[in-house]
Design a protein around this motif. Structure first.
Motif, mmCIF file in Angstrom:
data_model
loop_
_atom_site.group_PDB
_atom_site.id
_atom_site.type_symbol
_atom_site.label_atom_id
_atom_site.label_comp_id
_atom_site.label_asym_id
_atom_site.label_seq_id
_atom_site.Cartn_x
_atom_site.Cartn_y
_atom_site.Cartn_z
ATOM 1 N N GLY A 101 47.061 51.179 39.124
ATOM 2 C CA GLY A 101 47.138 51.407 37.744
ATOM 3 C C GLY A 101 48.621 50.855 37.116
ATOM 4 O O GLY A 101 48.721 50.153 36.223
ATOM 5 N N ARG A 102 49.551 51.043 38.067
ATOM 6 C CA ARG A 102 51.030 50.363 37.659
ATOM 7 C C ARG A 102 50.895 48.866 37.920
ATOM 8 O O ARG A 102 51.338 48.128 36.890
ATOM 9 N N TYR A 103 50.186 48.363 38.792
ATOM 10 C CA TYR A 103 49.973 46.829 38.923
ATOM 11 C C TYR A 103 49.259 46.254 37.559
ATOM 12 O O TYR A 103 49.651 45.360 37.012
ATOM 13 N N LEU A 104 48.178 47.159 37.247
ATOM 14 C CA LEU A 104 47.380 46.649 36.042
ATOM 15 C C LEU A 104 48.111 46.647 34.772
ATOM 16 O O LEU A 104 47.903 45.814 33.996
ATOM 17 N N GLY B 15 48.721 42.942 33.942
ATOM 18 C CA GLY B 15 47.412 42.773 33.040
ATOM 19 C C GLY B 15 46.279 42.520 34.049
ATOM 20 O O GLY B 15 46.249 42.007 35.121
ATOM 21 N N ARG B 16 44.840 43.120 33.656
ATOM 22 C CA ARG B 16 43.892 43.227 34.489
ATOM 23 C C ARG B 16 43.395 41.660 34.855
ATOM 24 O O ARG B 16 43.007 41.066 35.849
ATOM 25 N N GLU B 17 43.516 40.772 33.771
ATOM 26 C CA GLU B 17 43.251 39.232 34.115
ATOM 27 C C GLU B 17 43.972 38.626 35.193
ATOM 28 O O GLU B 17 43.808 37.539 35.650
ATOM 29 N N PHE C 248 41.201 32.074 46.639
ATOM 30 C CA PHE C 248 41.819 30.848 46.347
ATOM 31 C C PHE C 248 41.239 30.526 45.163
ATOM 32 O O PHE C 248 42.043 29.917 44.550
ATOM 33 N N GLY C 249 40.220 30.888 44.805
ATOM 34 C CA GLY C 249 39.718 30.097 43.354
ATOM 35 C C GLY C 249 40.454 30.962 42.266
ATOM 36 O O GLY C 249 40.871 30.537 41.360
ATOM 37 N N PHE C 250 40.901 32.143 42.547
ATOM 38 C CA PHE C 250 41.443 33.064 41.484
ATOM 39 C C PHE C 250 42.841 32.394 41.406
ATOM 40 O O PHE C 250 43.467 32.282 40.366
ATOM 41 N N LEU C 251 43.471 32.183 42.609
ATOM 42 C CA LEU C 251 44.847 31.313 42.559
ATOM 43 C C LEU C 251 44.787 29.743 42.028
ATOM 44 O O LEU C 251 46.021 29.456 41.978
#
Length: 200
Positions: free
Chosen positions: A67-70, A74-76, A98-101
Motif C-alpha cells: 500500500g505504501r508503494y502504491l 501511483g498504481r500506474e 520489460f514491456g512495463f519498463l
C-alpha cells in the motif's frame, strides 16, 4: 511470495550468515519477535545486520508495505507479480516487466538458478570459504589457482547439509495468522491469493 514461505526463507538466510545472524530456532525466534521489535538494545546490537531482518513474521505482512508503494508512486507506475506465477512461466513474466519498463521484449534472459541458498554444517568454515582472513589468503597464495578453486568448491559441497523443514504445527499457526493480511492484499492488488492459505 507466499508469506509463510517468505518468513521461513528469511530465517534460513539469517541462520546461514554466521555470527551476525540468527541463533534461535524458527519457533523461538517467532516467539521472541515482539520483544525484539520493542527492545532498543536489540536494535542497537544489530550493528552488522539490519535489525528488521530478524522480524520474520512482520516482514511478510505485505498489505501495508505494498500500500505504501502504491500511495508513493501511483498504481500506474507499479507492476506487481506473484512469485508462483514467475516460477511457472519466468520468460512471460520477464517480458511483461520489460514491456512495463519500456525496454525490448525480445531479449531472452538466462533463467537458470544462480547463487542457490544452502544450509551449512559449520558456519566458521563457510565464513573462511566466502570471506577468507588475510592469514588464510597468505597461505593459499602459494597454491595454484585451479587447485585452490577446486579445493574451495569441494569444501563448499562437504559443508552443505539438507535444509531444515518447518514444523507442521508452526505452518498451520502462520497460515491462520497471515490470513487477514493475505485477503486484504488480494483486494488491494485485485488478485485471488487464497491458494497461499492452503496447508500443503
Amino acid at each position: 511470495r507466499n508469506p509463510v514461505d517468505m518468513c521461513f526463507a528469511l530465517w534460513r538466510h539469517m541462520r546461514r550468515i554466521g555470527k551476525r545472524g540468527e541463533w534461535l530456532s524458527f519457533e523461538a525466534a517467532l516467539e521472541r519477535e515482539a520483544s525484539r521489535m520493542a527492545d532498543p538494545f536489540f536494535r542497537a546490537a544489530c550493528v552488522k545486520s539490519w535489525h528488521g531482518n530478524f522480524y520474520y513474521f512482520h516482514r511478510a505482512l505485505y498489505f501495508e508495505q505494498v500500500g505504501r508503494y502504491l500511495d508513493a508512486f501511483g498504481r500506474e507506475r507499479v507492476q506487481i507479480h506473484i512469485f508462483d506465477e514467475f516460477k511457472k512461466d519466468p520468460i512471460r513474466i520477464c517480458r511483461e516487466v520489460f514491456g512495463f519498463l519500456g525496454v525490448t521484449k525480445d531479449f531472452r534472459p538466462d533463467i537458470r538458478m544462480h547463487n542457490v541458498g544452502a544450509e551449512v554444517r559449520h558456519r566458521g568454515l563457510q565464513k573462511a570459504i566466502t570471506n577468507p582472513s588475510p592469514f588464510t589468503e597468505r597461505i593459499t597464495a602459494f597454491l595454484p589457482s585451479k587447485l585452490y578453486g577446486n579445493l574451495k568448491e569441494w569444501l563448499r559441497v562437504v559443508n552443505r547439509k539438507p535444509p531444515p523443514h518447518m514444523e507442521p504445527g508452526t505452518k498451520r499457526r502462520l497460515l491462520e495468522a497471515y490470513a487477514p493480511d493475505v485477503y486484504s492484499l488480494g483486494m488491494l492488488i485485485g488478485k485471488d491469493l487464497s491458494h497461499w492459505l492452503k496447508n500443503g
